[in-house]
Design a protein around this motif. Sequence first.
Motif, PDB file in Angstrom:
ATOM      1  N   LEU A  52      24.337  77.168 -26.587  1.00  0.00           N
ATOM      2  CA  LEU A  52      23.099  76.465 -26.913  1.00  0.00           C
ATOM      3  C   LEU A  52      22.031  76.716 -25.860  1.00  0.00           C
ATOM      4  CD1 LEU A  52      24.528  73.061 -28.187  1.00  0.00           C
ATOM      5  CD2 LEU A  52      23.413  74.821 -29.553  1.00  0.00           C
ATOM      6  N   GLN A  53      22.442  76.766 -24.611  1.00  0.00           N
ATOM      7  CA  GLN A  53      21.499  77.033 -23.518  1.00  0.00           C
ATOM      8  C   GLN A  53      20.837  78.390 -23.700  1.00  0.00           C
ATOM      9  OE1 GLN A  53      21.075  74.790 -20.838  1.00  0.00           O
ATOM     10  NE2 GLN A  53      19.380  76.035 -20.155  1.00  0.00           N
ATOM     11  N   ALA A  57      16.804  78.656 -24.940  1.00  0.00           N
ATOM     12  CA  ALA A  57      16.151  78.890 -23.651  1.00  0.00           C
ATOM     13  C   ALA A  57      14.631  78.740 -23.732  1.00  0.00           C
ATOM     14  CB  ALA A  57      16.520  80.268 -23.119  1.00  0.00           C
ATOM     15  N   ASN A  58      14.018  79.242 -24.809  1.00  0.00           N
ATOM     16  CA  ASN A  58      12.568  79.169 -24.943  1.00  0.00           C
ATOM     17  C   ASN A  58      12.082  77.792 -25.370  1.00  0.00           C
ATOM     18  OD1 ASN A  58      12.440  81.851 -24.293  1.00  0.00           O
ATOM     19  ND2 ASN A  58      12.425  82.533 -26.410  1.00  0.00           N
ATOM     20  N   ARG A  59      12.961  76.992 -25.934  1.00  0.00           N
ATOM     21  CA  ARG A  59      12.576  75.689 -26.454  1.00  0.00           C
ATOM     22  C   ARG A  59      12.785  74.556 -25.443  1.00  0.00           C
ATOM     23  NH1 ARG A  59      12.345  74.847 -32.018  1.00  0.00           N
ATOM     24  NH2 ARG A  59      12.579  76.720 -33.258  1.00  0.00           N
ATOM     25  N   MET A  60      13.581  74.800 -24.423  1.00  0.00           N
ATOM     26  CA  MET A  60      13.931  73.730 -23.484  1.00  0.00           C
ATOM     27  C   MET A  60      12.964  73.686 -22.308  1.00  0.00           C
ATOM     28  SD  MET A  60      18.037  73.996 -23.548  1.00  0.00           S
ATOM     29  CE  MET A  60      18.386  72.373 -22.963  1.00  0.00           C
ATOM     30  N   SER A  61      12.810  72.476 -21.778  1.00  0.00           N
ATOM     31  CA  SER A  61      11.950  72.303 -20.606  1.00  0.00           C
ATOM     32  C   SER A  61      12.697  72.782 -19.365  1.00  0.00           C
ATOM     33  CB  SER A  61      11.559  70.836 -20.451  1.00  0.00           C
ATOM     34  OG  SER A  61      12.698  70.065 -20.135  1.00  0.00           O
ATOM     35  N   SER A  62      12.025  72.775 -18.226  1.00  0.00           N
ATOM     36  CA  SER A  62      12.661  73.217 -16.979  1.00  0.00           C
ATOM     37  C   SER A  62      13.775  72.262 -16.544  1.00  0.00           C
ATOM     38  CB  SER A  62      11.612  73.337 -15.871  1.00  0.00           C
ATOM     39  OG  SER A  62      10.957  72.097 -15.700  1.00  0.00           O
ATOM     40  N   GLN A  67      12.957  69.227 -26.725  1.00  0.00           N
ATOM     41  CA  GLN A  67      11.987  68.283 -27.262  1.00  0.00           C
ATOM     42  C   GLN A  67      11.474  68.795 -28.605  1.00  0.00           C
ATOM     43  OE1 GLN A  67       8.916  67.134 -24.529  1.00  0.00           O
ATOM     44  NE2 GLN A  67       7.515  66.557 -26.155  1.00  0.00           N
ATOM     45  N   LEU A  68      11.651  67.980 -29.644  1.00  0.00           N
ATOM     46  CA  LEU A  68      11.145  68.283 -30.976  1.00  0.00           C
ATOM     47  C   LEU A  68      10.234  67.145 -31.408  1.00  0.00           C
ATOM     48  CD1 LEU A  68      14.448  69.375 -32.748  1.00  0.00           C
ATOM     49  CD2 LEU A  68      12.678  70.854 -31.862  1.00  0.00           C
ATOM     50  N   SER A  69       9.188  67.465 -32.131  1.00  0.00           N
ATOM     51  CA  SER A  69       8.292  66.413 -32.594  1.00  0.00           C
ATOM     52  C   SER A  69       7.981  66.607 -34.068  1.00  0.00           C
ATOM     53  CB  SER A  69       7.000  66.410 -31.784  1.00  0.00           C
ATOM     54  OG  SER A  69       6.308  67.614 -31.978  1.00  0.00           O
ATOM     55  N   CYS A  70       7.597  65.496 -34.714  1.00  0.00           N
ATOM     56  CA  CYS A  70       7.247  65.528 -36.129  1.00  0.00           C
ATOM     57  C   CYS A  70       6.152  64.510 -36.384  1.00  0.00           C
ATOM     58  CB  CYS A  70       8.473  65.221 -36.980  1.00  0.00           C
ATOM     59  SG  CYS A  70       8.115  65.274 -38.739  1.00  0.00           S
ATOM     60  N   ASP A  71       5.052  64.975 -36.998  1.00  0.00           N
ATOM     61  CA  ASP A  71       3.983  64.067 -37.386  1.00  0.00           C
ATOM     62  C   ASP A  71       3.487  64.408 -38.789  1.00  0.00           C
ATOM     63  OD1 ASP A  71       2.759  66.424 -36.772  1.00  0.00           O
ATOM     64  OD2 ASP A  71       1.172  65.558 -35.551  1.00  0.00           O
TER      65      ASP A  71
END
Length: 133
Positions: A52-53, A57-62, A67-71
């Motif tokens: 998963l890491q 890799a491009n989606r995770m913070s340092s 973090q996923l969001s939906c509006d």
Amino acid sequence: MNLDQLKSELIYKAVRSSGAGGQNVNKLSTKVILLFDLAKSSAFSQEQKEQLQLRWANRMSSEGILQLSCDESRSQLKNKTLVTQRFFRLLESALTVAKARKPTKIPRSAIEKRIKNKRWSSEIKASRQKPKL
């Protein structure tokens, strides 16, 4: 992977959404942000965490937080459901192992057909020339 344990590890935050919605936007926090800390998760084995890491890799913070969001909706509950579904689809696609590609061999009949067509077109072009004396 234990889904109930995984659901309990998800953190949701509701924030004010942008875009259309009139006065509703200014009053209600309908945008939902899903936070998932992969390093602290006990729902996965070490090998799954490494996979998963790599995939995220491009989606995770340092800090190692996804973090996923939906509006999309004006309803906070609907947005929470949508972002959770999106998380599980992302998780499923990241954990699937791609099949190893088998290199294919060009069939003998295809090679022979190509050479036959080359000879045929060569003969046509040769017949257009003036005869050699």
